[in-house]
Motif scaffolding. Sequence first.
Motif, PDB file in Angstrom:
ATOM      1  N   TRP A 168       0.825  -1.208   0.000  1.00 37.17           N
ATOM      2  CA  TRP A 168       0.000   0.000   0.000  1.00 37.17           C
ATOM      3  C   TRP A 168       0.863   1.262   0.000  1.00 37.17           C
ATOM      4  O   TRP A 168       0.596   2.207  -0.751  1.00 37.17           O
ATOM      5  CB  TRP A 168      -0.927  -0.006   1.209  1.00 37.17           C
ATOM      6  CG  TRP A 168      -1.826   1.208   1.257  1.00 37.17           C
ATOM      7  CD1 TRP A 168      -1.569   2.408   1.837  1.00 37.17           C
ATOM      8  CD2 TRP A 168      -3.119   1.339   0.654  1.00 37.17           C
ATOM      9  NE1 TRP A 168      -2.611   3.267   1.651  1.00 37.17           N
ATOM     10  CE2 TRP A 168      -3.573   2.650   0.936  1.00 37.17           C
ATOM     11  CE3 TRP A 168      -3.929   0.477  -0.073  1.00 37.17           C
ATOM     12  CZ2 TRP A 168      -4.810   3.105   0.498  1.00 37.17           C
ATOM     13  CZ3 TRP A 168      -5.164   0.939  -0.497  1.00 37.17           C
ATOM     14  CH2 TRP A 168      -5.595   2.233  -0.218  1.00 37.17           C
ATOM     15  N   LEU A 169       1.876   1.278   0.826  1.00 36.74           N
ATOM     16  CA  LEU A 169       2.699   2.473   0.967  1.00 36.74           C
ATOM     17  C   LEU A 169       3.567   2.739  -0.262  1.00 36.74           C
ATOM     18  O   LEU A 169       3.979   3.886  -0.489  1.00 36.74           O
ATOM     19  CB  LEU A 169       3.592   2.339   2.210  1.00 36.74           C
ATOM     20  CG  LEU A 169       2.861   2.312   3.560  1.00 36.74           C
ATOM     21  CD1 LEU A 169       3.839   2.078   4.701  1.00 36.74           C
ATOM     22  CD2 LEU A 169       2.088   3.618   3.792  1.00 36.74           C
ATOM     23  N   THR A 170       3.860   1.718  -1.055  1.00 35.30           N
ATOM     24  CA  THR A 170       4.726   1.904  -2.224  1.00 35.30           C
ATOM     25  C   THR A 170       3.961   1.835  -3.542  1.00 35.30           C
ATOM     26  O   THR A 170       4.591   1.734  -4.599  1.00 35.30           O
ATOM     27  CB  THR A 170       5.838   0.841  -2.229  1.00 35.30           C
ATOM     28  OG1 THR A 170       5.256  -0.469  -2.227  1.00 35.30           O
ATOM     29  CG2 THR A 170       6.744   0.993  -1.015  1.00 35.30           C
ATOM     30  N   THR A 171       2.631   1.915  -3.503  1.00 35.24           N
ATOM     31  CA  THR A 171       1.843   1.853  -4.729  1.00 35.24           C
ATOM     32  C   THR A 171       2.201   2.949  -5.735  1.00 35.24           C
ATOM     33  O   THR A 171       2.296   2.673  -6.942  1.00 35.24           O
ATOM     34  CB  THR A 171       0.334   1.918  -4.398  1.00 35.24           C
ATOM     35  OG1 THR A 171      -0.040   0.753  -3.668  1.00 35.24           O
ATOM     36  CG2 THR A 171      -0.509   1.982  -5.669  1.00 35.24           C
ATOM     37  N   PRO A 172       2.417   4.212  -5.336  1.00 36.75           N
ATOM     38  CA  PRO A 172       2.799   5.230  -6.328  1.00 36.75           C
ATOM     39  C   PRO A 172       4.046   4.849  -7.122  1.00 36.75           C
ATOM     40  O   PRO A 172       4.099   5.075  -8.347  1.00 36.75           O
ATOM     41  CB  PRO A 172       3.043   6.480  -5.474  1.00 36.75           C
ATOM     42  CG  PRO A 172       2.165   6.287  -4.277  1.00 36.75           C
ATOM     43  CD  PRO A 172       2.210   4.825  -4.004  1.00 36.75           C
ATOM     44  N   PHE A 173       5.043   4.269  -6.478  1.00 32.15           N
ATOM     45  CA  PHE A 173       6.247   3.830  -7.188  1.00 32.15           C
ATOM     46  C   PHE A 173       5.912   2.717  -8.174  1.00 32.15           C
ATOM     47  O   PHE A 173       6.477   2.646  -9.265  1.00 32.15           O
ATOM     48  CB  PHE A 173       7.307   3.341  -6.200  1.00 32.15           C
ATOM     49  CG  PHE A 173       7.770   4.386  -5.223  1.00 32.15           C
ATOM     50  CD1 PHE A 173       8.693   5.345  -5.588  1.00 32.15           C
ATOM     51  CD2 PHE A 173       7.264   4.418  -3.938  1.00 32.15           C
ATOM     52  CE1 PHE A 173       9.123   6.307  -4.693  1.00 32.15           C
ATOM     53  CE2 PHE A 173       7.687   5.377  -3.034  1.00 32.15           C
ATOM     54  CZ  PHE A 173       8.613   6.332  -3.411  1.00 32.15           C
ATOM     55  N   ASP A 174       4.991   1.837  -7.784  1.00 30.89           N
ATOM     56  CA  ASP A 174       4.616   0.724  -8.650  1.00 30.89           C
ATOM     57  C   ASP A 174       3.846   1.216  -9.870  1.00 30.89           C
ATOM     58  O   ASP A 174       4.024   0.689 -10.979  1.00 30.89           O
ATOM     59  CB  ASP A 174       3.770  -0.281  -7.862  1.00 30.89           C
ATOM     60  CG  ASP A 174       3.481  -1.538  -8.664  1.00 30.89           C
ATOM     61  OD1 ASP A 174       4.442  -2.201  -9.095  1.00 30.89           O
ATOM     62  OD2 ASP A 174       2.294  -1.853  -8.864  1.00 30.89           O
ATOM     63  N   VAL A 175       2.988   2.214  -9.700  1.00 32.91           N
ATOM     64  CA  VAL A 175       2.236   2.770 -10.830  1.00 32.91           C
ATOM     65  C   VAL A 175       3.194   3.371 -11.853  1.00 32.91           C
ATOM     66  O   VAL A 175       3.064   3.157 -13.075  1.00 32.91           O
ATOM     67  CB  VAL A 175       1.221   3.827 -10.341  1.00 32.91           C
ATOM     68  CG1 VAL A 175       0.538   4.494 -11.523  1.00 32.91           C
ATOM     69  CG2 VAL A 175       0.177   3.176  -9.438  1.00 32.91           C
ATOM     70  N   ILE A 176       4.165   4.133 -11.375  1.00 30.98           N
ATOM     71  CA  ILE A 176       5.150   4.744 -12.284  1.00 30.98           C
ATOM     72  C   ILE A 176       5.956   3.664 -12.996  1.00 30.98           C
ATOM     73  O   ILE A 176       6.194   3.736 -14.211  1.00 30.98           O
ATOM     74  CB  ILE A 176       6.085   5.677 -11.483  1.00 30.98           C
ATOM     75  CG1 ILE A 176       5.298   6.878 -10.952  1.00 30.98           C
ATOM     76  CG2 ILE A 176       7.254   6.139 -12.342  1.00 30.98           C
ATOM     77  CD1 ILE A 176       6.088   7.782 -10.029  1.00 30.98           C
ATOM     78  N   LYS A 177       6.370   2.637 -12.269  1.00 27.39           N
ATOM     79  CA  LYS A 177       7.139   1.547 -12.885  1.00 27.39           C
ATOM     80  C   LYS A 177       6.332   0.834 -13.963  1.00 27.39           C
ATOM     81  O   LYS A 177       6.845   0.517 -15.049  1.00 27.39           O
ATOM     82  CB  LYS A 177       7.563   0.569 -11.783  1.00 27.39           C
ATOM     83  CG  LYS A 177       8.563  -0.494 -12.205  1.00 27.39           C
ATOM     84  CD  LYS A 177       7.964  -1.762 -12.729  1.00 27.39           C
ATOM     85  CE  LYS A 177       6.975  -2.384 -11.787  1.00 27.39           C
ATOM     86  NZ  LYS A 177       6.413  -3.640 -12.354  1.00 27.39           N
ATOM     87  N   THR A 178       5.056   0.590 -13.712  1.00 27.65           N
ATOM     88  CA  THR A 178       4.206  -0.076 -14.702  1.00 27.65           C
ATOM     89  C   THR A 178       4.056   0.762 -15.962  1.00 27.65           C
ATOM     90  O   THR A 178       4.109   0.244 -17.089  1.00 27.65           O
ATOM     91  CB  THR A 178       2.822  -0.365 -14.099  1.00 27.65           C
ATOM     92  OG1 THR A 178       2.974  -1.215 -12.948  1.00 27.65           O
ATOM     93  CG2 THR A 178       1.927  -1.070 -15.108  1.00 27.65           C
TER      94      THR A 178
END
Length: 347
Positions: free
Chosen positions: A280-290
């Motif tokens: 949950w806390l790292t979702t923004p990083f995951d969205v950018i990576k995707t």
Amino acid sequence: MSKANSAAPASEGSFDPYSIEGLVHRHENRQLLLQRLQLVRRQIKDLENEVLDIERTVNCLPYRPQDSHSVTSDSPRINRLAAAGAGGLALPLAVGIMHPLDTVRTTMQARHGVLGFSEAVKALGSRGIARGFGLSFAWACPQGAIRMASYETCKELLSDKFYMKSFGIGVSAVLADFASSVIKVPRELITQRMQTGQYTSSWAACQSILRQDGFSGLFRGYLSTASRDTPFMVLLFFSYEQFKAWKIRLTFGDSLPPLAPWSDAETVLWGGVSGALAAWLTTPFDVIKTRVMTAAEAMTIGQAFRSIGPTGLFAGAGPRSAWWFCVSSVFFATYERLRSKFQQRLE
């Protein structure tokens, strides 16, 4: 005269011990000794309680004294082969079971967050939801082996190098993730492009990527992946190890804990909680990576951020957290159980 002398009270210490006066005196002495014994016992009990309080305080400190014989300093050493074997089997099992949910999450993020969960499931269909399963499952085996062998090795080497043990756990998690990135980044790149429908097979995806971008194309999004996984791995392993340390202190005290101090149910629960919290806390990083990995053309992190906007940074946060809860539950429960079995066999 003789009668008067015989009737006079005997001086102290000269009376007959078997007379009435002697028996009374002995009884009084016995009572005094019993009272003193009870007092000493209370003092010993108070000292024992004080020692326990001091030990609990020391065990709760964020660092480990050099002369301590606590659980953490005497814990069994983990065999690297056992960690590699357990990680190589646990990660593909966890990833394979939760692959459909990961496909839905990837689709939601690649579509700029315009698709909800149910809409993404309908758009994928029964066949689309399994895209990229074979490659993701197969490549997760070496990734899990490298990651867990590196993590256990680094944790053992760095356990006494930092003032606070949490720093050693965080550094070990990051180094282990970088070591496994040689497998992880190409696996996620090809899998996510297949999940979003850009390719129908892993072989076609590899050929196209190598033809267009060369070998370095397999590592597109490496920087964005590292920026996501560095905080994620620190949060995941630190919270998991912290939950485990609490359990050990509450259950085993100063005695030597087993290789798997949790029951299977506890491992499923707290492993899942650790994964969901970190996800949950790292979702923004995951969205950018995707976005970087699934873009038709090469894209920087800044360009991906501008294309998403602040409102889309938590796209797919729910499915991602649920996915990581399940993956971490299956992974840690399987890993702890297999590692303990492999360790016993190797020893």
